[in-house]
Structure formats: structure tokens, C-alpha cells
Design a protein around this motif. Structure first.
Motif, PDB file in Angstrom:
ATOM      1  N   LEU A  20      36.458  40.202  39.258  1.00  0.00           N
ATOM      2  CA  LEU A  20      36.247  41.480  38.591  1.00  0.00           C
ATOM      3  C   LEU A  20      36.815  42.661  39.371  1.00  0.00           C
ATOM      4  O   LEU A  20      37.338  43.601  38.770  1.00  0.00           O
ATOM      5  CB  LEU A  20      34.762  41.683  38.290  1.00  0.00           C
ATOM      6  CG  LEU A  20      34.202  40.722  37.244  1.00  0.00           C
ATOM      7  CD1 LEU A  20      32.695  40.921  37.094  1.00  0.00           C
ATOM      8  CD2 LEU A  20      34.904  40.880  35.903  1.00  0.00           C
ATOM      9  N   LEU A  21      36.743  42.628  40.695  1.00  0.00           N
ATOM     10  CA  LEU A  21      37.340  43.713  41.485  1.00  0.00           C
ATOM     11  C   LEU A  21      38.848  43.791  41.263  1.00  0.00           C
ATOM     12  O   LEU A  21      39.411  44.880  41.108  1.00  0.00           O
ATOM     13  CB  LEU A  21      37.051  43.522  42.975  1.00  0.00           C
ATOM     14  CG  LEU A  21      35.702  44.021  43.461  1.00  0.00           C
ATOM     15  CD1 LEU A  21      35.423  43.522  44.882  1.00  0.00           C
ATOM     16  CD2 LEU A  21      35.633  45.526  43.408  1.00  0.00           C
ATOM     17  N   HIS A  49      39.529  45.166  37.750  1.00  0.00           N
ATOM     18  CA  HIS A  49      39.319  46.619  37.753  1.00  0.00           C
ATOM     19  C   HIS A  49      40.522  47.328  38.369  1.00  0.00           C
ATOM     20  O   HIS A  49      41.058  48.277  37.793  1.00  0.00           O
ATOM     21  CB  HIS A  49      38.031  46.952  38.512  1.00  0.00           C
ATOM     22  CG  HIS A  49      37.743  48.413  38.623  1.00  0.00           C
ATOM     23  ND1 HIS A  49      38.061  49.145  39.749  1.00  0.00           N
ATOM     24  CD2 HIS A  49      37.171  49.285  37.746  1.00  0.00           C
ATOM     25  CE1 HIS A  49      37.701  50.391  39.575  1.00  0.00           C
ATOM     26  NE2 HIS A  49      37.156  50.505  38.365  1.00  0.00           N
ATOM     27  N   ALA A  50      40.972  46.855  39.517  1.00  0.00           N
ATOM     28  CA  ALA A  50      42.113  47.481  40.196  1.00  0.00           C
ATOM     29  C   ALA A  50      43.372  47.385  39.335  1.00  0.00           C
ATOM     30  O   ALA A  50      44.146  48.347  39.243  1.00  0.00           O
ATOM     31  CB  ALA A  50      42.341  46.827  41.554  1.00  0.00           C
ATOM     32  N   ASP A  87      34.445  54.338  37.908  1.00  0.00           N
ATOM     33  CA  ASP A  87      34.185  53.647  39.166  1.00  0.00           C
ATOM     34  C   ASP A  87      33.753  52.213  38.862  1.00  0.00           C
ATOM     35  O   ASP A  87      33.442  51.863  37.719  1.00  0.00           O
ATOM     36  CB  ASP A  87      33.174  54.405  40.025  1.00  0.00           C
ATOM     37  CG  ASP A  87      31.801  54.550  39.376  1.00  0.00           C
ATOM     38  OD1 ASP A  87      31.457  53.764  38.476  1.00  0.00           O
ATOM     39  OD2 ASP A  87      31.074  55.452  39.777  1.00  0.00           O
ATOM     40  N   TYR A  88      33.764  51.390  39.881  1.00  0.00           N
ATOM     41  CA  TYR A  88      33.518  49.965  39.687  1.00  0.00           C
ATOM     42  C   TYR A  88      32.154  49.678  39.055  1.00  0.00           C
ATOM     43  O   TYR A  88      32.069  48.900  38.100  1.00  0.00           O
ATOM     44  CB  TYR A  88      33.712  49.219  41.015  1.00  0.00           C
ATOM     45  CG  TYR A  88      33.599  47.725  40.886  1.00  0.00           C
ATOM     46  CD1 TYR A  88      34.546  46.985  40.183  1.00  0.00           C
ATOM     47  CD2 TYR A  88      32.531  47.049  41.453  1.00  0.00           C
ATOM     48  CE1 TYR A  88      34.436  45.609  40.050  1.00  0.00           C
ATOM     49  CE2 TYR A  88      32.417  45.670  41.331  1.00  0.00           C
ATOM     50  CZ  TYR A  88      33.370  44.961  40.637  1.00  0.00           C
ATOM     51  OH  TYR A  88      33.258  43.601  40.506  1.00  0.00           O
ATOM     52  N   PHE A 113      32.387  50.518  35.409  1.00  0.00           N
ATOM     53  CA  PHE A 113      33.228  49.493  34.781  1.00  0.00           C
ATOM     54  C   PHE A 113      32.397  48.247  34.467  1.00  0.00           C
ATOM     55  O   PHE A 113      32.453  47.717  33.355  1.00  0.00           O
ATOM     56  CB  PHE A 113      34.396  49.166  35.719  1.00  0.00           C
ATOM     57  CG  PHE A 113      35.102  47.876  35.429  1.00  0.00           C
ATOM     58  CD1 PHE A 113      35.973  47.761  34.359  1.00  0.00           C
ATOM     59  CD2 PHE A 113      34.922  46.773  36.256  1.00  0.00           C
ATOM     60  CE1 PHE A 113      36.645  46.564  34.108  1.00  0.00           C
ATOM     61  CE2 PHE A 113      35.589  45.578  36.021  1.00  0.00           C
ATOM     62  CZ  PHE A 113      36.451  45.479  34.934  1.00  0.00           C
ATOM     63  N   LEU A 114      31.625  47.776  35.445  1.00  0.00           N
ATOM     64  CA  LEU A 114      30.796  46.580  35.227  1.00  0.00           C
ATOM     65  C   LEU A 114      29.790  46.791  34.101  1.00  0.00           C
ATOM     66  O   LEU A 114      29.637  45.925  33.229  1.00  0.00           O
ATOM     67  CB  LEU A 114      30.065  46.187  36.503  1.00  0.00           C
ATOM     68  CG  LEU A 114      30.911  45.618  37.635  1.00  0.00           C
ATOM     69  CD1 LEU A 114      30.045  45.332  38.848  1.00  0.00           C
ATOM     70  CD2 LEU A 114      31.665  44.373  37.193  1.00  0.00           C
ATOM     71  N   SER A 163      30.957  40.265  42.005  1.00  0.00           N
ATOM     72  CA  SER A 163      32.273  40.615  42.542  1.00  0.00           C
ATOM     73  C   SER A 163      32.961  39.459  43.247  1.00  0.00           C
ATOM     74  O   SER A 163      34.163  39.513  43.476  1.00  0.00           O
ATOM     75  CB  SER A 163      32.152  41.798  43.498  1.00  0.00           C
ATOM     76  OG  SER A 163      31.680  42.918  42.787  1.00  0.00           O
TER      77      SER A 163
END
Length: 101
Positions: free
Chosen positions: A42-43, A46-47, A57-58, A61-62, A91
Motif C-alpha cells: 500500500l505504501l 500510494h507513492a 496523506d497516507y 488514503f488508507l 503497510s
């Protein structure tokens, strides 16, 4: 719905349909991606989706991802996003877009 969720859905649909240009872009970005299958953390997702430009922000997003209807939309196309490797933390776990079995 958030525009980025529509974009993510479109990317998933393209991978499922075998869009070789997108699959190559995803591979170049470090993802394990083949026609009908895309694995990601997931990180990294997102990036890749947001880079440095106007991203939620993360944690946001989650929340938005988990509250979305993405898997229901994918199910109508005969696919889903599942946990491929559960590492105990969101993550760290590996997720996979794949056709329904």
C-alpha cells in the motif's frame, strides 16, 4: 467518490485487460505486474498514484481506500484485490489484484 479511486479502478481494469503499456510502466516502477495480476504494497501504491502532487496523506488514503467500493466495482469485472501475504500490518502486507477464482 474521489477522483484517485476512479483512476485506480481504471488502472486495475487496464491490467486485467492486458494493457501492455501500463503493465510495463508498473514494472518499471518496481511492481510485480502481469496481464490480469498486479501485486503491491500500500505504501508503494500510494507513492505511485500520487508522487508529490496534491496527495492525501497516507492515513487518509488508507481510510478512503478501505471505505471505497473498489472491490465491489472490480467484482463486476470478475476480479478482486486480496491480501497475498499477510504480514500483520497494513503497510507491510502484500496485496494482489487478480481474477476471481
Amino acid at each position: 467518490m474521489n477522483k484517485w479511486l476512479d483512476t485506480l479502478h481504471a488502472y486495475c481494469a487496464a491490467v486485467l485487460q492486458g494493457d501492455q503499456q501500463l503493465i510495463e510502466r508498473l514494472r518499471a516502477a518496481g511492481f510485480d505486474c502481469h496481464q490480469g495480476k498486479w501485486s503491491f504494497h500500500l505504501l508503494a501504491l500510494h507513492a505511485w498514484l500520487f508522487g508529490q502532487h496534491g496527495a492525501p496523506d497516507y492515513p487518509t488514503f488508507l481510510k478512503q481506500l478501505y471505505a471505497s467500493d473498489l472491490n465491489q466495482r472490480l467484482a463486476r469485472q470478475g476480479a478482486q484485490i486480496t491480501i497475498a501475504e499477510n504480514c500483520g500490518k497494513l503497510s507491510e502486507s502484500l496485496y494482489r489484484l487478480q481474477h476471481l477464482s
